[in-house]
Design a protein around this motif. Sequence first.
Motif, PDB file in Angstrom:
ATOM      1  N   TYR A   1       0.655  -1.087   0.040  1.00 35.97           N
ATOM      2  CA  TYR A   1       0.102  -0.487  -0.632  1.00 35.97           C
ATOM      3  C   TYR A   1       0.856   1.211  -0.160  1.00 35.97           C
ATOM      4  O   TYR A   1       1.143   2.218  -0.822  1.00 35.97           O
ATOM      5  CB  TYR A   1      -1.003   0.492   0.591  1.00 35.97           C
TER       6      TYR A   1
ATOM      7  N   PHE B   1      -3.577   2.451  -6.326  1.00 35.25           N
ATOM      8  CA  PHE B   1      -4.390   0.968  -6.243  1.00 35.25           C
ATOM      9  C   PHE B   1      -4.964   0.506  -5.195  1.00 35.25           C
ATOM     10  O   PHE B   1      -6.005  -0.054  -5.750  1.00 35.25           O
ATOM     11  CB  PHE B   1      -3.734   0.811  -8.225  1.00 35.25           C
TER      12      PHE B   1
ATOM     13  N   LEU C   1      -7.161   2.549  -2.797  1.00 36.01           N
ATOM     14  CA  LEU C   1      -8.034   1.977  -2.828  1.00 36.01           C
ATOM     15  C   LEU C   1      -9.025   0.920  -3.349  1.00 36.01           C
ATOM     16  O   LEU C   1     -10.190   1.276  -2.728  1.00 36.01           O
ATOM     17  CB  LEU C   1      -7.728   3.114  -4.257  1.00 36.01           C
ATOM     18  N   TRP C   2      -8.421  -0.073  -4.303  1.00 36.74           N
ATOM     19  CA  TRP C   2      -9.424  -1.351  -3.837  1.00 36.74           C
ATOM     20  C   TRP C   2     -10.175  -1.752  -2.443  1.00 36.74           C
ATOM     21  O   TRP C   2     -10.807  -2.298  -2.256  1.00 36.74           O
ATOM     22  CB  TRP C   2      -8.259  -2.637  -4.754  1.00 36.74           C
TER      23      TRP C   2
ATOM     24  N   SER D   1      -4.760   2.602   4.092  1.00 39.54           N
ATOM     25  CA  SER D   1      -5.504   2.048   2.446  1.00 39.54           C
ATOM     26  C   SER D   1      -5.283   4.206   2.382  1.00 39.54           C
ATOM     27  O   SER D   1      -5.008   4.937   1.871  1.00 39.54           O
ATOM     28  CB  SER D   1      -6.113   1.644   2.579  1.00 39.54           C
TER      29      SER D   1
END
Length: 127
Positions: A23, A31, A34-35, A50
Amino acid sequence: MPNAQYPMPNTQCPIPKTQLLLYLIPIIGFFPSLWTLYRGQGSREQLAISRLSITLAVTWLLGYLLLATGAATSDFFSLRLFILNSFLTSGYFLVSVWLILRLMQGKSGRLPGFTNLAERVFGKYLS
């Protein structure tokens, strides 16, 4: 006797450090962060890291774009703005590496100021 192949549903599996370190990789870590926040699944530590990763990346991107735009439109300050832009980018990468090293040492992944901002902004919209 529980089957050793399947973990017990109530037990907490430790978060692999490699996932937390992923992260915090500059630009790329945005990315998976964000997921993770989009899904809303993960431990409190995963969600916090995150949010911090996304806040750092968005802050860097906004600063980068503003400084690059200013450098492109200004005749007098263009060199100064490009130098400031390189300092901003270097700072983003150094802070990310510093946070990765702190996590590898088992210390907290909090960053004063940015962690609170990340919790206020992205905690409201993405969690």
